[in-house]
Design an enzyme around this catalytic site. Structure first.
Site: not given
Ligand code: SAH
Length: 467
Positions: A73, A79, A163, A288, A317, A338, A387, A414
């Site tokens: 790029c 960027c 991009c 995602q 999560y 969540e 997650d 992550c």
């Molecule tokens: N697996 C999900 C993405 C997870 S990312 C998917 O594929 O869509 C992490 C997530 O945790 C986010 O959506 C965020 O809003 C949530 N999060 C952050 N703190 C939290 C908590 N204390 N309890 C529950 N969820 C939470």
């Protein structure tokens, strides 16, 4: 060691920071140097000295790294979106795999973990992988509208409609919009004075369905955009165009989207698949951004969960329930939690869309909802999937998971540092790491995703499993 500001030093770059700065040591003292890659031998001038580390500016490359490539790029450096594009993809993969191994080893205390790590799951063609783009709109010196990206850590726009990590169709969409703005003298938004109309163009593309959404973010209403119907007509002829939306954001804020959306043509949402699951995606929905690698990541999570149809599973999560729905294909009952209500609204819609009645979603903090649910129902899951965001799992949640004592824990992460920290807690007594997969979702950035399978080493009958 006597060092002064501006003094030139010789460094061999050994590693990267999270921000993609090269790391080299001068007599054991670490220096961070921008625009270098692993393997470079460079001369750098000291710019800042702290107690345990310093910063230096690249002066010249004495010997380029054998892994250095010309960034494809032309605006990669300005960027700042692709921080490590000048490192060969092969070496990027090695760097990410080593990062996960290193964290598990150093922070988690898992020696010999490499033997349980699969080869990195990377992309064959690590380009044009993103399904969502948000282009700020500004103007060039001649007052013509431009679209591009903010230069690293600033709000000045680097014009770029092409991009290399975004969907290729964006170029055509942006050109149609910029031509229209030019023709009718429609002003870009100016942050300084808060005047002008067009702030951002947001696009979303369903990689499987081919459906496209264009969202114009305006400092005003749709009615203020001259000859909108003509623009709609030009966009609507593009193959796959499904939804054209005007979002109104009149606030002086860094947030891209405002609270109000008006669908000016087509549907309110687009749809896309990850694996066999259909998802509905609105302009505000979290989804995602690399669907191809998300499928790889979530398939690994599903493989590690090793479901046979009779299990109760928690997805903690859970966001919009992407993993929950993946799991629900194979489990008896899935619970998802969540913190963001809108994400759970989407999760419920998606569950319905796929006819899945065996998932139940909860809005709230995982560390409150899960202990509460366990106390009230006494339900012990067979498998727990987490997650979490970068900061990792809440300690209260980790303790509750240990109390619920599931046979398997699948940790999707992550951030390898918090992953390693949490795995250490989980493995203090009964659990052990059986497998690790590293998945490259964000080629040319330093982000790294991984999945870890943890298995209870002690069976229900109290007898330790034989390895
Ligand atoms: N697996 C999900 C993405 C997870 S990312 C998917 O594929 O869509 C992490 C997530 O945790 C986010 O959506 C965020 O809003 C949530 N999060 C952050 N703190 C939290 C908590 N204390 N309890 C529950 N969820 C939470």
């Amino acid at each position: 060691m006597e060092l002064k500001k501006n003094q030139e030093i010789l460094l061999t770059i050994e590693d990267f920071t999270k921000d993609g700065e090269g790391l080299g040591k001068y007599q054991g003292f670490p220096f961070f140097v921008k625009d270098t890659v692993i393997g470079d031998r460079v001369i750098a001038a000291v710019t800042k000295l702290k107690k345990n580390y310093g910063y230096a500016r690249l002066v010249s490359i004495l010997e380029p790294s054998p892994y250095r490539v010309e960034a494809p790029c032309p605006v990669a450096r300005q960027c700042g979106g692709c921080k490590i594009q000048q490192l060969s993809y092969e070496k990027q993969k090695e760097f990410k795999w080593n990062l996960v191994a290193g964290c598990l080893h150093r922070i988690g205390g898992f020696s010999g973990i490499e033997a349980r790590m699969e080869p990195i799951l990377a992309m064959e063609e690590p380009w044009h992988y993103r399904n969502k783009a948000q282009f700020p709109i500004g103007e060039n010196k001649n007052g013509e509208p431009v679209a591009g990206f903010y230069a690293g850590r600033t709000h000045s726009i680097v014009p770029n409609t092409d991009c290399l990590i975004q969907a290729e169709i964006n170029r055509e969409i942006l050109e149609i919009i910029l031509t229209h703005m030019n023709k009718y003298h429609i002003s870009p938004y100016r942050e300084k004075t808060q005047e002008g109309l067009v702030r951002h163009v947001l696009t979303r593309v369903g990689f499987v369905t081919g459906q496209i959404m264009v969202c114009l973010v305006l400092n005003g209403k749709a009615g203020q955009f001259s000859n909108l119907s003509e623009l709609i007509h030009s966009l609507q002829t593009m193959e796959g165009m499904t939804s054209i939306i005007v979002n109104t954001n009149t606030k002086n804020t860094n947030r891209i989207l405002g609270p109000e959306c008006e669908t000016v043509w087509g549907k309110d949402c687009i749809e896309d698949y990850i694996g066999d699951i259909l998802y509905r995606i609105g302009p505000m929905s979290f989804f995602q951004v690399n669907p191809q690698q998300t499928k790889v990541l979530y398939s690994k999570a599903l493989e590690y969960a090793d479901l046979h149809g009779n299990e109760t599973v928690w997805d903690m999560y859970c966001g919009i329930g992407t993993i929950s729905l993946f799991l629900a294909q194979k489990a008896r009952q899935v619970y998802g939690v969540e913190i963001i209500k809108e994400a759970i609204d989407d999760a419920r819609v998606n569950a319905q869309l796929n006819g899945m009645a065996n998932v139940e979603f909860f809005v709230g903090k995982a560390e409150e909802i899960v202990p509460d649910h366990y106390e009230k129902t006494g339900i012990k899951p067979d498998v727990v999937v987490v997650d979490p965001p970068r900061k990792g799992c809440d300690p209260v949640l980790l303790q509750t998971i240990l109390e619920m004592n599931p046979e398997k824990i699948v940790y999707v992460s992550c951030d390898p540092a918090t992953l390693a920290r949490d795995c250490k807690t989980l493995c203090e007594k009964e659990y052990e790491i059986t497998k690790v997969a590293v998945v490259d979702q964000f080629a040319h950035s330093t982000h790294v995703e991984s999945v870890v399978a943890l298995t209870r080493a002690i069976c229900d009958d109290g007898i330790a499993k034989v390895d």
